[in-house]
Design a protein around this motif. Structure first.
Motif, PDB file in Angstrom:
ATOM      1  N   PHE A  54     -19.488 -13.159   5.657  1.00  0.00           N
ATOM      2  CA  PHE A  54     -18.458 -12.732   4.715  1.00  0.00           C
ATOM      3  C   PHE A  54     -18.272 -11.215   4.705  1.00  0.00           C
ATOM      4  N   SER A  55     -18.872 -10.539   5.691  1.00  0.00           N
ATOM      5  CA  SER A  55     -18.814  -9.073   5.689  1.00  0.00           C
ATOM      6  C   SER A  55     -17.386  -8.559   5.852  1.00  0.00           C
ATOM      7  N   ASN A  56     -16.562  -9.262   6.651  1.00  0.00           N
ATOM      8  CA  ASN A  56     -15.178  -8.809   6.826  1.00  0.00           C
ATOM      9  C   ASN A  56     -14.397  -8.904   5.517  1.00  0.00           C
ATOM     10  N   TRP A  57     -14.605  -9.998   4.805  1.00  0.00           N
ATOM     11  CA  TRP A  57     -13.904 -10.176   3.530  1.00  0.00           C
ATOM     12  C   TRP A  57     -14.372  -9.152   2.503  1.00  0.00           C
ATOM     13  N   SER A  58     -15.673  -8.988   2.388  1.00  0.00           N
ATOM     14  CA  SER A  58     -16.183  -8.040   1.390  1.00  0.00           C
ATOM     15  C   SER A  58     -15.781  -6.608   1.731  1.00  0.00           C
ATOM     16  N   ARG A  59     -15.748  -6.277   3.026  1.00  0.00           N
ATOM     17  CA  ARG A  59     -15.395  -4.916   3.409  1.00  0.00           C
ATOM     18  C   ARG A  59     -13.919  -4.634   3.131  1.00  0.00           C
ATOM     19  N   MET A  60     -13.042  -5.573   3.496  1.00  0.00           N
ATOM     20  CA  MET A  60     -11.609  -5.325   3.327  1.00  0.00           C
ATOM     21  C   MET A  60     -11.195  -5.389   1.854  1.00  0.00           C
ATOM     22  N   LEU A  61     -11.703  -6.385   1.112  1.00  0.00           N
ATOM     23  CA  LEU A  61     -11.282  -6.548  -0.279  1.00  0.00           C
ATOM     24  C   LEU A  61     -11.898  -5.511  -1.212  1.00  0.00           C
ATOM     25  N   SER A  62     -12.868  -4.785  -0.719  1.00  0.00           N
ATOM     26  CA  SER A  62     -13.471  -3.738  -1.549  1.00  0.00           C
ATOM     27  C   SER A  62     -12.897  -2.356  -1.271  1.00  0.00           C
ATOM     28  N   LYS A  63     -11.987  -2.277  -0.324  1.00  0.00           N
ATOM     29  CA  LYS A  63     -11.412  -0.989   0.048  1.00  0.00           C
ATOM     30  C   LYS A  63     -10.148  -0.722  -0.762  1.00  0.00           C
ATOM     31  N   GLY A  64     -10.037   0.498  -1.251  1.00  0.00           N
ATOM     32  CA  GLY A  64      -8.859   0.870  -2.024  1.00  0.00           C
ATOM     33  C   GLY A  64      -7.597   0.897  -1.197  1.00  0.00           C
ATOM     34  N   PHE A  65      -7.705   1.279   0.090  1.00  0.00           N
ATOM     35  CA  PHE A  65      -6.499   1.359   0.915  1.00  0.00           C
ATOM     36  C   PHE A  65      -5.876  -0.016   1.133  1.00  0.00           C
ATOM     37  N   PHE A  66      -6.726  -1.075   1.131  1.00  0.00           N
ATOM     38  CA  PHE A  66      -6.160  -2.419   1.263  1.00  0.00           C
ATOM     39  C   PHE A  66      -5.312  -2.770   0.046  1.00  0.00           C
ATOM     40  N   TRP A  67      -5.831  -2.540  -1.153  1.00  0.00           N
ATOM     41  CA  TRP A  67      -5.087  -2.891  -2.357  1.00  0.00           C
ATOM     42  C   TRP A  67      -3.888  -1.980  -2.558  1.00  0.00           C
ATOM     43  N   ASP A  68      -3.979  -0.744  -2.117  1.00  0.00           N
ATOM     44  CA  ASP A  68      -2.800   0.125  -2.162  1.00  0.00           C
ATOM     45  C   ASP A  68      -1.685  -0.442  -1.284  1.00  0.00           C
ATOM     46  N   ALA A  69      -2.054  -0.858  -0.073  1.00  0.00           N
ATOM     47  CA  ALA A  69      -1.068  -1.450   0.833  1.00  0.00           C
ATOM     48  C   ALA A  69      -0.550  -2.780   0.291  1.00  0.00           C
ATOM     49  N   TYR A  70      -1.450  -3.549  -0.344  1.00  0.00           N
ATOM     50  CA  TYR A  70      -1.050  -4.859  -0.878  1.00  0.00           C
ATOM     51  C   TYR A  70       0.001  -4.707  -1.976  1.00  0.00           C
ATOM     52  N   PHE A  71      -0.279  -3.878  -2.964  1.00  0.00           N
ATOM     53  CA  PHE A  71       0.662  -3.741  -4.077  1.00  0.00           C
ATOM     54  C   PHE A  71       1.921  -2.996  -3.651  1.00  0.00           C
ATOM     55  N   HIS A  72       1.802  -2.095  -2.685  1.00  0.00           N
ATOM     56  CA  HIS A  72       2.992  -1.430  -2.167  1.00  0.00           C
ATOM     57  C   HIS A  72       3.902  -2.435  -1.462  1.00  0.00           C
ATOM     58  N   THR A  73       3.312  -3.306  -0.660  1.00  0.00           N
ATOM     59  CA  THR A  73       4.091  -4.340   0.028  1.00  0.00           C
ATOM     60  C   THR A  73       4.714  -5.303  -0.969  1.00  0.00           C
ATOM     61  N   LEU A  74       3.945  -5.703  -1.974  1.00  0.00           N
ATOM     62  CA  LEU A  74       4.453  -6.628  -2.988  1.00  0.00           C
ATOM     63  C   LEU A  74       5.613  -6.003  -3.753  1.00  0.00           C
ATOM     64  N   TRP A  75       5.486  -4.731  -4.097  1.00  0.00           N
ATOM     65  CA  TRP A  75       6.540  -4.042  -4.825  1.00  0.00           C
ATOM     66  C   TRP A  75       7.819  -3.939  -3.985  1.00  0.00           C
ATOM     67  N   LEU A  76       7.679  -3.572  -2.715  1.00  0.00           N
ATOM     68  CA  LEU A  76       8.849  -3.462  -1.853  1.00  0.00           C
ATOM     69  C   LEU A  76       9.542  -4.815  -1.669  1.00  0.00           C
ATOM     70  N   ALA A  77       8.751  -5.873  -1.507  1.00  0.00           N
ATOM     71  CA  ALA A  77       9.338  -7.203  -1.314  1.00  0.00           C
ATOM     72  C   ALA A  77      10.067  -7.671  -2.569  1.00  0.00           C
ATOM     73  N   LEU A  78       9.457  -7.453  -3.739  1.00  0.00           N
ATOM     74  CA  LEU A  78      10.117  -7.841  -4.986  1.00  0.00           C
ATOM     75  C   LEU A  78      11.390  -7.029  -5.211  1.00  0.00           C
ATOM     76  N   LEU A  79      11.325  -5.731  -4.950  1.00  0.00           N
ATOM     77  CA  LEU A  79      12.502  -4.883  -5.120  1.00  0.00           C
ATOM     78  C   LEU A  79      13.614  -5.286  -4.162  1.00  0.00           C
ATOM     79  N   ALA A  80      13.260  -5.557  -2.908  1.00  0.00           N
ATOM     80  CA  ALA A  80      14.257  -5.987  -1.932  1.00  0.00           C
ATOM     81  C   ALA A  80      14.882  -7.320  -2.326  1.00  0.00           C
ATOM     82  N   THR A  81      14.072  -8.224  -2.881  1.00  0.00           N
ATOM     83  CA  THR A  81      14.593  -9.518  -3.316  1.00  0.00           C
ATOM     84  C   THR A  81      15.582  -9.357  -4.468  1.00  0.00           C
ATOM     85  N   LEU A  82      15.248  -8.515  -5.437  1.00  0.00           N
ATOM     86  CA  LEU A  82      16.144  -8.292  -6.572  1.00  0.00           C
ATOM     87  C   LEU A  82      17.448  -7.627  -6.135  1.00  0.00           C
TER      88      LEU A  82
END
Length: 285
Positions: A54-82
């Motif tokens: 589970f090292s890949n999961w723990s390493r990626m999900l514990s990194k701030g840059f992953f969640w920054d990219a995740y919420f940035h992508t989610l925000w862009l997709a929601l904005l584009a949809t609206l």
């Protein structure tokens, strides 16, 4: 009372469904399961080795840059949809209720034409239009305005998303609105409903399925797109699709890239299933 015998399986129907089942199994379910398994592999000396860590999961999900990219992508997709849904609805409403049948057919034809060319080619064309010395800045320079920075910005990314999603959204919304019984709209007007109230109380609920499906398509296409945020948005900050490429290139870390991809798929499923359930809910009941 004697129990009724169990119905025999319809082998004819099963035989016709088998090609689709085999196709989905080989080219969707199979690769998805392999990617899930690969997310637990380890990379040693730039080579993947099968493992169950589970090292890949723990390493990626514990990194701030992953969640920054995740919420940035989610925000862009929601904005584009609206934005896409808001722009597409007036055009679809006009084609469904105001345009003649001939004009509607021609409009659908011209909306389909962009799909005849590569999406990447269209994005490169937008690069020329949005560039610092591009078409738009050259035009507004005659008015004493600009130049404006449109390329390598979130605005550029949004333009690319609209180029990808808007024609499809207009087509789907037009089909949904065109199938509405016009007598219901006339009845609402006869009962004293104004145009705006009729749209929100009669037209939108009746076309709910098509409107929601169009929005879901927009979200899925925008959320997983790589081309627009890379070539028009400058890839900064990165979206999840760009993060997958960067992670895979960094030491051949395909397992960690698989973690990002699975998180994207889970997000899409979490959005798509409730949305489709909402679109078809009352009809199903």
């Amino acid at each position: 009372m004697t129990a009724k015998p169990a119905p025999k399986p319809d082998y004819y129907a099963i035989a016709w469904r088998m090609p689709l089942i085999v196709w989905q199994g080989l080219f969707f379910v199979g690769p998805l399961l392999f990617m899930l398994a690969m997310s637990f592999f380890l990379v040693k000396n730039y080579r993947m080795e099968p493992a169950f860590q589970f090292s890949n999961w723990s390493r990626m999900l514990s990194k701030g840059f992953f969640w920054d990219a995740y919420f940035h992508t989610l925000w862009l997709a929601l904005l584009a949809t609206l934005i896409t849904s808001a722009i597409a609805f007036p055009a679809s409403y006009f084609l469904a209720f105001r345009a003649s049948e001939r004009l509607r057919r021609w409009a659908i034809f011209f909306l389909v034409i962009p799909f005849f060319t590569s999406y990447l080619v269209r994005i490169f064309a937008w690069q020329v239009i949005l560039a610092q010395q591009g078409v738009i800045n050259a035009a507004i320079s005659h008015l004493g305005l600009g130049p404006w920075q449109m390329l390598n910005t979130q605005f550029g990314t949004m333009v690319g998303y609209l180029a990808l999603c808007l024609p499809l959204a207009v087509i789907l919304q037009t089909f949904a609105l065109a199938n509405i019984d016009k007598r219901l709209v006339e009845a609402a007007h006869n009962l004293g409903c104004g145009r705006l109230r009729t749209v929100f109380t009669v037209v939108v609920p009746l076309a709910r399925t098509g409107l929601v499906v169009a929005a879901v398509f927009c979200f899925i296409l925008s959320f997983g797109d790589f081309v627009s945020p890379y070539y028009l948005g400058g890839s900064k900050p990165p979206t999840l699709s760009i993060l997958i490429v960067d992670t895979a290139k960094s030491g051949q870390q395909w397992p960690r890239a698989a973690v990002v991809a699975i998180m994207m798929i889970l997000t899409l499923l979490a959005v798509a299933f409730p949305a489709i359930g909402f679109a078809y809910g009352k009809r199903g009941k």
